[in-house]
Design an enzyme around this catalytic site. Structure first.
Site, short mmCIF file in Angstrom:
data_model
loop_
_atom_site.label_atom_id
_atom_site.label_comp_id
_atom_site.label_asym_id
_atom_site.label_seq_id
_atom_site.Cartn_x
_atom_site.Cartn_y
_atom_site.Cartn_z
N ASP A 2 -8.05 4.43 -2.49
CA ASP A 2 -6.66 4.07 -2.76
C ASP A 2 -6.56 2.55 -2.76
O ASP A 2 -7.55 1.85 -2.56
CB ASP A 2 -5.71 4.70 -1.73
CG ASP A 2 -5.96 4.18 -0.33
OD1 ASP A 2 -6.88 3.37 -0.14
OD2 ASP A 2 -5.22 4.57 0.59
N ASP B 239 -4.16 -0.63 -1.20
CA ASP B 239 -3.11 -1.02 -0.24
C ASP B 239 -2.58 -2.41 -0.55
O ASP B 239 -3.35 -3.32 -0.89
CB ASP B 239 -3.66 -1.02 1.19
CG ASP B 239 -4.23 0.33 1.60
OD1 ASP B 239 -3.75 1.33 1.05
OD2 ASP B 239 -5.13 0.38 2.45
N ASP C 72 -0.50 2.41 -1.37
CA ASP C 72 0.31 2.25 -0.16
C ASP C 72 0.92 0.86 -0.15
O ASP C 72 0.20 -0.14 -0.30
CB ASP C 72 -0.54 2.45 1.10
CG ASP C 72 -0.99 3.88 1.27
OD1 ASP C 72 -0.49 4.75 0.54
OD2 ASP C 72 -1.86 4.13 2.13
#
Length: 506
Positions: free
Chosen positions: A343, A345, A430
């Site tokens: 992912d 961030d 995120d």
């Protein structure tokens, strides 16, 4: 993603002297008369030394408060052999041969066993280990290494992505993951710490002798290393990888929104694969889990640096639509120099911070879960080691245009042909929004790695009498919060050499 979970930080009530009454020699029965222990306070601190002394006495060990001729074993934490000798000379003890100079790991092993364990070489502090040049990676061009100077704290070790001991650390991480699934926090942490130490070494472990003087190398750790050296693989790891429960938990937890509790629940319900879960039409999934299944193929594939950079452009453009002066910084593994991740961030801040509920254009969001800041609701102080911080967060799945990626060095076996043919890819993102005055602490915390952050907080507590989290640094001695405008200042407050983000891959 590198989730850095740190305890909330507020000053604790100062402990009054005498709150922890000392356990006297006469109040505990001595079971083991053959050895007399002295615990060095240096680099340990009086509070921890007092606790360890009381613990040992309750278990029947004789522990002296002062160094004397009767002492047989000196226990030190985070001190090299040379540092202990220097300390002894300062106390006018020039003949160190009368003592066994041991690392804290020996003391810990004794406490776990409830009796003295053999103080063989693996626990002894050593002078200097010299290794042949062939033990090292070519880039280092050095032939000696002082094992006794390897700190137990990751924040005092420069750990790059150049892992010379991957065959060991991969095994440790599998075992740690299995213990995490079994909720055995002690052994999970033990293998994580051992992996962290080996990742920092500038040479490859070739024989058991190479481990002498290294911290965090307990008996279980050594047994796994020895088997890999002798056999080329670990039977324990093979058993874990073929274990049905481990396989199910690993598969379940690969779904966005599924953690340990849900995995346990599904396993108890008789599910063994994701196909079993999807086949049960009566099972109620959360909104996050539904999104996880919907975009599963994309989300389990690697995110490349090229894709992360493309996401950065989308996020920065969207944020600056609302906050023209915003500072948007990529954190996590990509800030530490990784080329692939799971992912992306981001940390967002601004001198003129306003409401961020509409920070992204809805057109590019496939899913989002907005978590408001929890400063007002927080019950402080928190004593949890891995607690979430109180910043506003957005856990999202972003619709990112497909990038042309060189996957020659990446494992793309999980990518479906359907995902490759799409014009876009679902990517986990995120977003964390911090107040401008807390930005340096938030950046340090969300950069990771997880083990680096854990050890940084542990170091602050045990070595500096401070409390550190993603919001601030509190000096318990001076009873003040220490303001910082950069990560460098935080390291300076802690008396640590500054480590670049790419040196924090612990």
């Amino acid at each position: 993603m590198d989730k850095t979970r740190t305890p909330s930080l507020f000053p604790q009530r100062k402990k009054q002297k005498g709150m922890h009454p000392a356990v006297s020699l006469s109040s505990c029965k001595v079971k083991f008369n053959e050895l007399v222990i002295f615990i060095m306070e240096r680099k340990m601190g009086v509070t921890r030394r007092t606790f360890l002394t009381q613990l040992a006495r309750r278990k029947g060990f004789r522990v002296e408060n002062e160094l004397s001729d009767s002492v047989t074993h000196i226990v030190a934490e985070n001190n090299s052999y040379a540092e202990v000798l220097e300390w002894l000379r300062g106390h006018k003890m020039r003949d160190s041969s009368r003592f066994k100079l041991l690392d804290i790991s020996w003391f810990t092993a004794c406490m776990e066993a409830g009796k003295p364990v053999d103080s063989e070489k693996k626990y002894q502090l050593i002078v200097q280990q010299t290794y042949p040049a062939t033990s090292y990676t070519p880039e280092l061009e050095t032939s000696s290494f002082v094992a006794g100077r390897v700190s137990q704290y990751a924040c005092q070790r420069r750990t790059t992505l150049n892992n010379c001991n991957k065959k060991f650390t991969d095994a440790f991480e599998i075992l740690a993951g299995n213990y995490e699934f079994k909720e055995n926090a002690v052994l999970c942490l033990a293998f994580m710490r051992a992996a962290s130490v080996l990742k920092s070494l500038p040479f490859t472990i070739l024989r058991m002798h190479d481990l002498e003087g290294l911290p965090c190398m307990g008996d279980e750790i050594r047994a796994v290393i020895e088997e890999i050296i002798d056999e080329g693989e670990s039977s324990r790891v093979k058993d874990v990888l073929t274990d049905g429960r481990y396989q199910s938990f690993k598969e379940f937890s690969s779904v966005f929104g599924v953690g340990l509790k849900t995995s346990e629940k599904w396993y108890r319900m008789g599910f063994r694969t994701l196909e079993d879960v999807k086949a049960d039409k009566t099972l109620k999934l959360s909104r996050m889990q539904k999104a996880g299944f919907l975009h599963y193929e994309d989300l389990i594939s690697y995110v490349s640096k090229v894709e992360a950079d493309a996401v950065s452009v989308i996020v920065e453009d969207a944020v600056r639509t609302f906050l023209p002066d915003a500072l948007v910084t990529i954190t996590g593994g990509f800030r530490r120099g990784k080329k692939i991740g799971h992912d992306v961030d981001f940390l967002i801040t601004s001198p003129e911070l306003r409401e961020e509920e509409e920070v992204l254009h809805r057109g590019v969001l496939l899913y989002y879960d907005l978590v408001e800041s929890t400063f007002e609701q927080a019950k402080l102080p928190s004593r949890k080691v891995d607690a979430f911080d109180h910043y506003q967060k957005c856990f999202a799945i972003l619709k990112c245009p497909q990038q042309r990626v060189d996957t020659s060095n990446c494992d793309t076996s999980k990518e479906s042909e359907k995902a490759k043919a799409k014009a876009w890819k679902a990517i986990r993102v995120d977003l964390v929004v911090s107040p401008f005055e807390q930005y340096a602490y938030a950046l340090l915390g969300w950069t990771g790695s997880r083990q680096f952050e854990r050890d940084l907080r542990r170091y602050a507590t045990h070595e500096r009498k401070m409390m550190l989290d993603n919001h601030a640094l509190y000096d318990k001695t001076k009873r003040i919060f220490l303001k910082a405008k950069s990560e460098d200042e935080i390291f300076a407050y802690l008396g640590l050499d500054y480590l670049e983000p790419w040196e924090r891959n612990a």
